[in-house]
Every structure is written in C-alpha cells, then in structure tokens.
Design a protein around this motif. Structure first.
Motif, PDB file in Angstrom:
ATOM      1  N   LEU A 169      56.755  18.711 101.111  1.00  0.00           N
ATOM      2  CA  LEU A 169      57.498  19.091 102.314  1.00  0.00           C
ATOM      3  C   LEU A 169      57.297  18.043 103.417  1.00  0.00           C
ATOM      4  O   LEU A 169      58.256  17.651 104.095  1.00  0.00           O
ATOM      5  N   ARG A 170      56.050  17.585 103.557  1.00  0.00           N
ATOM      6  CA  ARG A 170      55.749  16.575 104.580  1.00  0.00           C
ATOM      7  C   ARG A 170      56.526  15.286 104.311  1.00  0.00           C
ATOM      8  O   ARG A 170      57.109  14.690 105.219  1.00  0.00           O
ATOM      9  N   GLU A 171      56.541  14.879 103.049  1.00  0.00           N
ATOM     10  CA  GLU A 171      57.273  13.664 102.672  1.00  0.00           C
ATOM     11  C   GLU A 171      58.757  13.814 102.965  1.00  0.00           C
ATOM     12  O   GLU A 171      59.424  12.892 103.427  1.00  0.00           O
ATOM     13  N   TRP A 172      59.267  14.981 102.656  1.00  0.00           N
ATOM     14  CA  TRP A 172      60.696  15.228 102.878  1.00  0.00           C
ATOM     15  C   TRP A 172      61.027  15.183 104.372  1.00  0.00           C
ATOM     16  O   TRP A 172      62.044  14.613 104.776  1.00  0.00           O
ATOM     17  N   ILE A 173      60.157  15.775 105.178  1.00  0.00           N
ATOM     18  CA  ILE A 173      60.379  15.769 106.638  1.00  0.00           C
ATOM     19  C   ILE A 173      60.386  14.330 107.158  1.00  0.00           C
ATOM     20  O   ILE A 173      61.221  13.953 107.978  1.00  0.00           O
ATOM     21  N   ARG A 174      59.448  13.528 106.657  1.00  0.00           N
ATOM     22  CA  ARG A 174      59.382  12.119 107.086  1.00  0.00           C
ATOM     23  C   ARG A 174      60.637  11.361 106.668  1.00  0.00           C
ATOM     24  O   ARG A 174      61.151  10.526 107.416  1.00  0.00           O
ATOM     25  N   ALA A 175      61.103  11.645 105.472  1.00  0.00           N
ATOM     26  CA  ALA A 175      62.252  10.907 104.944  1.00  0.00           C
ATOM     27  C   ALA A 175      63.579  11.385 105.517  1.00  0.00           C
ATOM     28  O   ALA A 175      64.583  10.659 105.474  1.00  0.00           O
ATOM     29  N   ASN A 176      63.595  12.618 106.024  1.00  0.00           N
ATOM     30  CA  ASN A 176      64.867  13.196 106.497  1.00  0.00           C
ATOM     31  C   ASN A 176      64.709  13.810 107.891  1.00  0.00           C
ATOM     32  O   ASN A 176      64.927  15.010 108.078  1.00  0.00           O
ATOM     33  N   PRO A 177      64.351  12.991 108.891  1.00  0.00           N
ATOM     34  CA  PRO A 177      64.074  13.580 110.217  1.00  0.00           C
ATOM     35  C   PRO A 177      65.301  14.181 110.892  1.00  0.00           C
ATOM     36  O   PRO A 177      65.171  15.074 111.738  1.00  0.00           O
ATOM     37  N   ASP A 178      66.491  13.700 110.541  1.00  0.00           N
ATOM     38  CA  ASP A 178      67.696  14.191 111.213  1.00  0.00           C
ATOM     39  C   ASP A 178      68.507  15.174 110.367  1.00  0.00           C
ATOM     40  O   ASP A 178      69.643  15.506 110.708  1.00  0.00           O
ATOM     41  N   ASP A 179      67.934  15.579 109.272  1.00  0.00           N
ATOM     42  CA  ASP A 179      68.630  16.533 108.398  1.00  0.00           C
ATOM     43  C   ASP A 179      68.855  17.847 109.154  1.00  0.00           C
ATOM     44  O   ASP A 179      67.988  18.255 109.942  1.00  0.00           O
ATOM     45  N   PRO A 180      70.000  18.499 108.942  1.00  0.00           N
ATOM     46  CA  PRO A 180      70.213  19.785 109.662  1.00  0.00           C
ATOM     47  C   PRO A 180      69.144  20.830 109.349  1.00  0.00           C
ATOM     48  O   PRO A 180      68.939  21.758 110.137  1.00  0.00           O
ATOM     49  N   TYR A 181      68.504  20.689 108.209  1.00  0.00           N
ATOM     50  CA  TYR A 181      67.464  21.656 107.842  1.00  0.00           C
ATOM     51  C   TYR A 181      66.071  21.192 108.282  1.00  0.00           C
ATOM     52  O   TYR A 181      65.084  21.886 108.040  1.00  0.00           O
ATOM     53  N   ALA A 182      65.996  20.011 108.916  1.00  0.00           N
ATOM     54  CA  ALA A 182      64.685  19.485 109.308  1.00  0.00           C
ATOM     55  C   ALA A 182      63.936  20.406 110.286  1.00  0.00           C
ATOM     56  O   ALA A 182      62.721  20.590 110.143  1.00  0.00           O
ATOM     57  N   PRO A 183      64.621  21.018 111.274  1.00  0.00           N
ATOM     58  CA  PRO A 183      63.879  21.909 112.194  1.00  0.00           C
ATOM     59  C   PRO A 183      63.186  23.067 111.476  1.00  0.00           C
ATOM     60  O   PRO A 183      62.026  23.368 111.774  1.00  0.00           O
TER      61      PRO A 183
END
Lengths: 534, 107
Positions: free
Chosen positions: B57-71
């Motif tokens: 999850l942490r890696e995904w957040i780092r890789a996709n900071p502007d994803d609509p699901y990031a918040p």
C-alpha cells in the motif's frame, strides 16, 4: 422526530452481537459483532441533525457468510452435472484440468467480485455507479441484474421440482408398492397447475426468508441447511459405495485417462464447470460481499473457500450418485432425469429406502433453495437501493417479477431449456465479463489488491493476481462466448444461438440507454467516486 | 470391484485438494475471526494490513500520489499505522521494530 431504542445482547453466536432496535423506523439495525466499535458511537449514529440514519445490514457471523456463499454457489448443476462431466471427460484427468483452472481462474475471480462488493457496500447497479461514475455505465449493472432475474425465472421452477420430490420423499411415495418413477415424473411435469403451483410455493418460500433480511433471513436458514446438505451427501455416499457394484461408479469417475488432457473439449468442459458452477460473475458474490464489514476477510472466505467448498460439494455429489448409478445399472448421462427418474427408482430397492429418499431429495432441495436465495438477493438488494421501496417492498417486487417471468418456464420444459441455453451460454458470460471488467479495467487490479483485497485479509494476495484478473479471466470469458457461438453453428441450436447473441447485444444497448435516462447522477459529476466504507 | 492404484491416488488427491483444503480454510477462517474479535474486545482496535500488504500500500501511494483513490489509500494506511502504535497485540505478524519504523503519510 423522536426515536426510542433498546439494546439486547445476543448469545446465539458466541460473540456478543449487538441488536439495535428502532421501533419507529421500518428497518431493525442489526450490527455485526465487529461493529461494536460503531456501537460506541451510537449516539452519533442514532440521531444526528434530527435525522435517523440506518446502517447497512451486515452478516451476523463469519460462519453465516461462508455458508451463504457456499449455499448460493452450490446448486442443481453440482449434483446432476459435475458427476457426469467428470466421468465423461477422462475422470481423474478431467479433475486435474478442473482443479487447475479452479485455482487459477475461479478463486481469483471470486476474490475480485467479493472485494468490489465489500468496497462499494452496494448492489450491482450501485457498485457500477460508484466505480464508473457515469449514468450510462450503470447500464452494465442493469445487465447483470436482468441476467440474474432471467436466470432465476427458470431456476425457480427447478427448485419447485426439487420441493415436490422432497415433499413426496417425506410422504414416502417413492417406496409405495407399484411406484412408477417415469409415470410419476410425467404426471407431475405434464400437470401445469401442479408445476406452476410448486413454482409459486417456491417463490413464496424464498420471499418468506428474504423479507427477514440478511442476518435474520438468509443467514439463519443457510447456517443449518448447508451443514445438513453436507452430512446428507456424506451419508448417501457411504451407502452408495457400500452397495454391491458401487465401486464401479467410483472407478468410472476417478480412473484417469490422461489422453483426455490433450483434447480441447476436456479443457472447455473444465473451464465451463470451473466458472459457472462456482457462480463467478453472477453478482451474488458482489451482493453478499457488500454486506461484509470492514474487518472481514475477502480472499480467504469469499475467494478460496467459496470456490473450493463449492467444488467439494460437487465431489461429494459424485460419491453420492455414481456408486448408486452403477450399482443399479442406470444411465449416468441422464442429467436432470438422473435425479427425478433414475434415482427415484432406486430407493424402493434399497434397505431403508424411505429414509434414504428423504435424505437425498431434501438435501437436493436445500442445494437449490439456498442458490435461489443468493440469486434472488441480487435483485432484492439492487431494487431496495435503487428505488424508494422498503426491504419488504423490494422482496415482493423482485419475487413477484421472477414469479411472473418464470411462468412460461414452469409451464413448458422446452421453454425452460431454451432460456437455459440463451442465458447460460451468453447471458452469464456477459454478466461475468461486466463485473470482472469493472474490477480489472476500471477500478484496476493493483489498486483493488493493495487498497481493499489485502485489507483485513486472512491470506496475502500477491501481484500474480493482477494479470489473472485483468487478462486471463476476460480472455477466457470471451473464449467461452465464442466457443458457444462456434459450437452451435450448423446444429439445431443455431437459430437459438443467433437469437441469444442478438438478445444480449440488445440488452446491453437498451440497458445503457435506460440507465442514461433513469439512472442517478453521480455525486461528483462525471468523475468516479472513490467510495470505501470508512 | 477392486480399484487400481492409480484410481485410489486420483481419488485421494481429489479429496485432499478439494474437501481437505475447504475444511482447512473453513477452520482457519473461523479461528482468524475469533482471534480478531477477541483482540477487538480487548483493545478496541485491530491492525488492518499485514506487513507485506501495508508495504504494498505504501509503495502504491508513493507511485500514485495523484490517483483519485490516493486520499482513501493514505487514510487507510495511516489508520493502520495509528492502530499498530496504539495496540499491545497486533493481529498480523508485526514485530516491534517494524512498527517503530512505520511513519504516517501526509493526508
């Protein structure tokens, strides 16, 4: 508005479940044991801004959810189709192909479907609405709903047949002197009033359970029906295997003929059985998953247990039917006739036949009835969410519509067969494609995996899951659709196939148009809504 | 009728891979739930991701900071970190060192 509430502690399960009663509001909120944290914030839940908010119902226990999933997926096909499909396609060799595909496709697929239900906390149309965000796209949810209603419209009469036979087994009809199974079957199926009557009783029975909701309705019933079904199948299996000649049936099913593994037809049969007998993409796992709490696991129960448990019951059905079939020299490829005619003629000749008839036919009824609950709940949940109807109203509307649409199938077995061909061959793959596409191509498998699938999970699901959901399952579904078309060309089913394909294409177009007119506008315009249950 | 060795093997492997696995999964699932509920009762909270799952999850957040699901991803990540810091006994196999190394992400 003033609301009185009371609290009781329920010791039916070994957890302290919390029931919260709202006497002045229609729904009774029944909180999952996990949600006692929610209960701590009860004051905020009950009355904020002078408005009562009702929490979405949740499963009362893990066992209840697992049995409901298993019950929904285990149906008539497991008992009359899997034994013969296994024996006909190389026995043990078919099982190798089947088990491989089950773990490779059905398990990941069910994980995806259950996950999207748990994440969105919505029925089929609501899930599409939340993830896709456009009114038009909600049409795919409507497609899944319509396919389910159509499927249930011809499955309900089959439950009625099972109920009729279960009733007569209790009346000990099958062991009466002079009992003629073929004449008994003909007398039943050619009596429209009787068949339609059983169809009506079935739908009334389903409505009678569903009206009580998830926990007090479905869960309460499946928690004893499914364990009894398993015990009954084990008992009949032991009886069958110990019959003189019974082991020949076991040899027929389990002796591997490895040559079958090189035949395309074996793999197609294994694919169809792995996908359709597990109920993947029907909307049931999505709907049942939507009643899971945030603390519940998805991959272990919703994926692995549902797929493997369902097939295990199919395997038990092999032991329950084939030894008897071979011991009495019956025709193993008789399909539904195997149950209603061939098996019925066996019981008078068995010591204690009346008892074995009750065990066999009542358990068969349980298998079909619990599937009926799952399929109908897809419609009930969606109708109650997308209309202003209460749960009771949604149950009456859904069951009433299914009863009405089911009348032609109840009246004519030929019509039922045509519906099964059209919706089984083309409707279900279309519904499965829609749901898998929602997770794999819109939500995104990696996002789904890291965000929700592995949350509170009983097993860790690695990145291998992503390509399976994104590529393998859609390709397989398209292949099955294409194979259904290809194998019908030049046969007596060609016209029906063309009709089926045209109907499904029209269904997608009409559903899209309908939802773009009557669908709800997504809250944030055209953007997809992240959702989640927090 | 005596079954061949191959038939016996085929039957027993099928029983092991299907009802055997199903029974094992059922027991594991029920035990996991029981343990989770016991932890919830004792601690009012429970960790929601395993070490590997939270790392993903942490890696995904780092890789996709502007994803609509990031918040929602960041919220869930922080929720798990806060739970791990608050509870005495985690549900998943977290070591004290692993928990100490965890940092909240900006929401």
């Amino acid at each position: 508005m003033r609301i009185n509430f009371g609290i009781s502690w329920d010791y039916q399960t070994h957890y302290n479940s919390v029931h919260i009663y709202f006497p002045l509001t229609t729904p009774t909120i029944v909180a999952h044991p996990y949600n006692y944290l929610l209960f701590k914030a009860l004051g905020r839940i009950i009355m904020s801004d002078s408005e009562a908010r009702t929490a979405r119902e949740e499963w009362g226990s893990r066992f209840g959810f697992l049995m409901a999933m298993l019950g929904a997926m285990v149906g008539a096909g497991n008992i009359w189709r899997m034994p013969f499909t296994t024996g006909e396609n190389g026995g043990g060799a078919f099982l190798v192909a089947y088990i491989l595909l089950l773990y490779l496709i059905a398990v990941p697929g069910l994980m995806a479907e259950t996950m999207i239900g748990r994440y969105t906390n919505n029925g089929v149309i609501g899930a599409f609405k939340q993830v896709l965000g456009s009114k038009r796209a909600q049409g795919l949810g409507l497609v899944v709903l319509i396919v389910n209603v159509a499927l249930m419209s011809y499955y309900a009469p089959i439950i009625g047949w099972a109920l009729y036979y279960a009733g007569h087994s209790v009346l000990m009809t099958f062991t009466q002197p002079g009992f003629q199974p073929q004449a008994f079957w003909d007398g039943f199926i050619n009596n429209p009033a009787l068949v339609v009557g059983m169809h009506t009783v079935t739908m009334a029975g389903l409505a009678g359970v569903l009206v009580f909701g998830i926990r007090r309705g479905i869960e309460r019933v499946v928690k004893w029906m499914i364990p009894l079904l398993v015990v009954a199948l084990v008992a009949v299996s032991i009886r069958g295997i110990t019959l003189p000649g019974g082991m020949e049936g076991v040899a027929f099913v389990f002796t591997p003929d490895w040559g079958y593994l090189t035949r395309g037809s074996t793999w197609v049969a294994a694919l169809s059985q792995a996908l359709f007998s597990t109920g993947l993409g029907w909307g049931i796992a999505l709907t049942y998953g939507s009643y899971l709490s945030r603390y519940d696991d998805v991959p272990l129960g919703g994926g692995l247990f549902t797929a493997i448990g369902n097939t295990s019951i199919g395997l038990l059905a092999v032991f329950a039917t084939f030894p008897v079939v071979f011991a009495f020299g019956l025709e193993p490829s008789a399909g539904s006739n195997l149950l209603f005619i061939s098996m019925a003629q066996v019981f008078p000749e068995l010591p204690g036949g009346s008892l074995w008839a009750i065990v066999f036919f009542v358990s068969f009824f349980f298998a079909t009835f619990t599937s009926g609950l799952g399929i109908t709940e897809v419609a009930v949940t969606t109708v109650s969410e997308e209309t202003r109807l209460s749960r009771t109203g949604a149950v009456l509307a859904s069951c009433g519509a299914i009863w009405l649409f089911g009348l032609p199938s109840a009246y004519s077995s030929a019509f039922l067969g045509r519906m099964d061909f059209m919706f089984g061959s083309f409707g279900l793959p279309l519904a499965t494609l829609s749901i898998i596409a929602l997770v794999a191509w819109k939500f995104g498998p990696e996002r789904a995996r890291v965000l929700d699938l592995n949350r509170n999970a009983g097993i860790y699901v690695g990145p291998w899951w992503n390509p399976v959901v994104k590529y393998v399952i859609p390709v397989v579904m398209v292949f099955i659709l294409g194979y259904g078309v290809y194998s019908s060309i030049g046969t007596s089913n060609q016209r029906l196939m063309l009709l089926g394909v045209a109907f499904m294409a029209a269904l997608v177009v009409v559903s899209t148009v309908v939802m773009s007119v009557v669908g709800d506008e997504p809250p944030s315009g055209s953007a997809a809504v992240p959702g989640g249950d927090d | 009728m005596a079954l061949s060795t191959l038939t016996w093997v085929s039957m027993l492997v099928s029983l092991l891979l299907l009802p055997g696995v199903a029974a094992a999964v059922l027991v594991r699932s029920l035990r996991t739930e029981e343990r989770k509920l016991a932890l919830l009762r004792e601690q009012d909270d429970v960790d929601s991701y395993s070490p590997r799952a939270l790392s993903d999850l942490r890696e995904w957040i780092r890789a996709n900071p502007d994803d609509p699901y990031a918040p929602i991803a960041r919220r869930r990540y922080n929720e798990c970190v806060r739970s791990l810091r608050a509870i005495d006994e985690p549900h998943y196999d977290w070591s004290d060192e692993q928990i100490a190394r965890l940092e909240l992400v900006d929401e």
